[in-house]
Design an enzyme around this catalytic site. Sequence first.
Site, PDB file in Angstrom:
ATOM      1  N   SER A   4       0.863  -1.280   0.003  1.00 33.54           N
ATOM      2  CA  SER A   4      -0.223  -0.183  -0.167  1.00 33.54           C
ATOM      3  C   SER A   4       1.302   0.803   0.134  1.00 33.54           C
ATOM      4  O   SER A   4       1.406   1.716  -0.546  1.00 33.54           O
ATOM      5  CB  SER A   4      -0.800   0.124   1.135  1.00 33.54           C
ATOM      6  OG  SER A   4      -1.667   0.603   1.110  1.00 33.54           O
ATOM      7  N   GLU A  61      -8.856  -5.750  -4.265  1.00 29.94           N
ATOM      8  CA  GLU A  61      -8.356  -4.506  -2.724  1.00 29.94           C
ATOM      9  C   GLU A  61     -10.090  -3.965  -2.199  1.00 29.94           C
ATOM     10  O   GLU A  61      -9.413  -3.657  -1.032  1.00 29.94           O
ATOM     11  CB  GLU A  61      -7.891  -4.116  -3.996  1.00 29.94           C
ATOM     12  CG  GLU A  61      -6.478  -4.681  -4.779  1.00 29.94           C
ATOM     13  CD  GLU A  61      -5.183  -4.652  -4.063  1.00 29.94           C
ATOM     14  OE1 GLU A  61      -5.349  -4.396  -1.996  1.00 29.94           O
ATOM     15  OE2 GLU A  61      -4.373  -4.953  -4.490  1.00 29.94           O
ATOM     16  N   HIS A  67      -7.494  -6.072   0.234  1.00 31.49           N
ATOM     17  CA  HIS A  67      -5.976  -5.317   0.637  1.00 31.49           C
ATOM     18  C   HIS A  67      -5.996  -5.335   1.253  1.00 31.49           C
ATOM     19  O   HIS A  67      -6.051  -5.744   3.228  1.00 31.49           O
ATOM     20  CB  HIS A  67      -6.458  -4.038   0.740  1.00 31.49           C
ATOM     21  CG  HIS A  67      -5.512  -2.190   0.181  1.00 31.49           C
ATOM     22  ND1 HIS A  67      -5.258  -2.503  -1.035  1.00 31.49           N
ATOM     23  CD2 HIS A  67      -4.900  -1.718   1.451  1.00 31.49           C
ATOM     24  CE1 HIS A  67      -3.856  -1.679  -1.093  1.00 31.49           C
ATOM     25  NE2 HIS A  67      -4.014  -1.042   0.618  1.00 31.49           N
TER      26      HIS A  67
END
Length: 537
Positions: free
Chosen positions: A220, A356, A446
């Site tokens: 990320s 995600e 995610h």
Amino acid sequence: MKKIVISLAIIFSCSLDAQQKVDNASREASPIVKTASGSLRGVTEGGVSVFRGIPFAAPPVGEYRWRPPQAVKAWKGVRDASKFGPNCAQAGWGAAPGSISEGSSEDGLYLNLWLPAGTKPGAKLPVMVWIHGGAFVFGSGSQPDFSGVQFAKQGVLLVTFNYRLGRLGFFAFPALSNEHPEEPKGNYAYMDQIAALKWVKENIAAFGGNPKNVTIFGESAGGVSVHSLLTIPAAKGLFQKAIIESGGGRDGVLTGRPIHDANSDRHYPVSAETIGKNFAHKHGIEGTDAAALAKLRSLSVADIVDGGQETDGPGGLPIYSGPILDGKLVVETAESAYKGGRQVSIPLLIGSNSAEVPAGFVNAKSKEELLSNFGNLNKEIEAAYDPDGKTDLAKMLTLVNTDKVWAEPARFTANAFVAKGSPAYLYHFAYVPVSLQEMLRYGAPHASEIPYVFNNLIERNGFTVMPTDKEVARMMNVYWVNFAKTGNPNSKGLPLWPIYNPEKNEVFEFKQDGSAGNILDKRKTRLDVMKMAAEKP
């Protein structure tokens, strides 16, 4: 008398031998390593030595707020390195208004490392440096998920660290630009990351690591950071391989707020200095001179953190703080560098997850509104994501957000590295644990790959560890270790992971059933139209 003397000698010898064993065990349990700033005492736990809370820069407080990281002041004696240092100041989750989260501080520039117990200086173990995510506003290198035990057990020295977050990590203001004109400005979080890597280069050999075999990896915002480090001239030579997990790769994604996509950021374009002035105005600080800067530096840490993710000040003026194209440290965006072939030429492993996020970048209350986000490409988007008209809106939004922000940019980045002659390994993480499949019906969300990469599965939030989970974690951890050791994730006993070939429509997938392998990429139609959307004039 002679017998008594002999008996006493035997007893004394045995006592010495026993004491020696105790001393050896104590030394193993509390290893001491001398660094450039002073000696550190770590701890040994289960065959792994751990050093926590090592300062890699001076506290960035007072006059050093919004300054590049300063050198650590050397200490005398042996510093205890058994406990984590404070996290960098952040609001985090559940922090009371007007406060920072417990355990965080403006004095937060510390790193941690794990290595096999008994490792000697000069062992030249491969080094992995983890850059945590958290939208550049929360997180730390000391989170339990990031334990380096399993990496150390495979002969890798793992390093984690903190970096300044939010407005402490990214901030511009006219008086700052004029102060110390010789220094880079704005991107203090990236400066911290570079300082941590320089610490590794200077000190890691003392722990038995190889400063010439360093792999950086992050997820990320940590993945975005890896993109930046691959293209920041000041970071060149500090690492030899890179792994990016769900880190994007296009200009449209820096911190969750695109710098070029007006659909996602209604304030674009606004200069970083204007955002800084807006923030000062919110706190009743007018003017842009040194006196105004002194008032900004006198604000409390809680005022600077300001709720963590607050983006608008009074009257809707933008006060969002994130990575800045400052022209001195960050001289261009990652996408710009990749298109020009100006990134460093090193092996790359990159990928994303199958589902995600469900929204946040492209938002809509209907299919029609979703399609309208793409202008004259709306028909192509509809054909790719809703060919029979039966795909529900929630699934469409999840796939559109996933592909636009992470999957297509990962493929784009892999293409750029291969074009420059660097090996790239592209993955798609589609595994969802059995215990969560009913909840996560669209795929892997995610950050869900992180426990598998670290082989550190923790039961929580309805997740129950099953044998398949353990096998996926073992497999992913070994792939990452192999890549760190050699630049190639493959080894005996694992499914073959080929180098990415842009001429083939293939991707290496961690599949829903827990297996892995190179497959035809079923996302091609979707990713191709997202490429068109990303590159349209």
